[in-house]
Design an enzyme around this catalytic site. Sequence first.
Site, short mmCIF file in Angstrom:
data_model
loop_
_atom_site.label_atom_id
_atom_site.label_comp_id
_atom_site.label_asym_id
_atom_site.label_seq_id
_atom_site.Cartn_x
_atom_site.Cartn_y
_atom_site.Cartn_z
N PHE A 25 41.18 0.10 50.19
CA PHE A 25 41.12 1.57 50.23
C PHE A 25 39.73 2.05 50.61
O PHE A 25 38.74 1.67 49.97
CB PHE A 25 41.51 2.09 48.84
CG PHE A 25 41.60 3.57 48.70
CD1 PHE A 25 42.62 4.28 49.30
CD2 PHE A 25 40.66 4.26 47.94
CE1 PHE A 25 42.71 5.67 49.15
CE2 PHE A 25 40.74 5.64 47.77
CZ PHE A 25 41.77 6.34 48.40
N SER A 93 41.95 -5.93 47.05
CA SER A 93 41.99 -4.64 46.37
C SER A 93 43.30 -3.90 46.66
O SER A 93 44.38 -4.41 46.35
CB SER A 93 40.76 -3.81 46.79
OG SER A 93 40.60 -2.69 45.97
N ASP A 194 33.83 -7.14 38.20
CA ASP A 194 34.28 -6.21 39.23
C ASP A 194 34.07 -4.79 38.72
O ASP A 194 34.57 -4.42 37.66
CB ASP A 194 35.78 -6.47 39.50
CG ASP A 194 36.34 -5.68 40.66
OD1 ASP A 194 35.88 -4.56 40.90
OD2 ASP A 194 37.28 -6.19 41.30
N HIS A 224 33.36 -6.82 43.34
CA HIS A 224 34.69 -6.47 43.86
C HIS A 224 34.98 -7.01 45.26
O HIS A 224 36.02 -7.63 45.48
CB HIS A 224 34.85 -4.95 43.86
CG HIS A 224 36.21 -4.51 44.32
ND1 HIS A 224 37.36 -4.84 43.64
CD2 HIS A 224 36.60 -3.77 45.41
CE1 HIS A 224 38.41 -4.33 44.28
NE2 HIS A 224 37.97 -3.69 45.36
#
Length: 259
Positions: A25, A93, A194, A224
Amino acid sequence: MPVLPGAEPYRHEGGEVGVLLCHGFTGCPQSLRPWAEYLAERGLTVSLPLLPGHGTRWQDMQLTGWQDWYAEVDRELRTLRERCSQVFVLGLSMGGALTLRLAARHGDAITGIVVVNPANKLHGLSAHALPVARHFVRTTKGVTSDIAKEGVEELGYDRVPLHAAHSLRNFLRLVDGELPQVTQPMVLLHSPRDHVVPPVDSARILSRVSSVDVREILLEQSYHVATLDHDAERIFDESYAFIGRLAPSAGKKGITTGG
């Protein structure tokens, strides 16, 4: 709008085993490009698309939603299926959530999946405010470049469009309900440190999928965006070994379907 330099989609024509990679994203293919090139160098057919609204400017993303992002990877998967005898899907993700939905909906058409720090839920009070707040506030601060390795940057937006974030929230809730339909062999790699997606998301996914062949790997040295971080090589090696175990022809270059 022109695509940002480095955010371009990536494709490689290789052998009969195909791999689809799904980025995250507000990010772009740059975060997965080294992974894609690693697999391409080993003879795989690789597709790393740029999701709609990404890789240009955040204002373009404001006009898109999860249906657009999912449609893009679904289309790429179908194209790979026409070209390849076996297909794997890999994601980071939100790309992990896209991967899980593809797995839930396409079943045996996908041989196996690999997800890195997969998102399952938007957390915090701000997430609950999105349905209303998005009509009054256009953006919030960005979530890119959560990387432990010094000198490495993720190419992505420095702002999060709230309309798109609201759509992501709805999408993650949808995917959570579909997790029991995921049956493929799976490798889930996640970072205990993360700062974008908490470890509870990976735990939730592992507890809800129906896959029997599952391996969980901790990425202790990364944040992350682990695909650009200290554990990147481990991700690449583990995923290639996983693909090779389930598709023995994966390492053979130049093989074509039926050849």
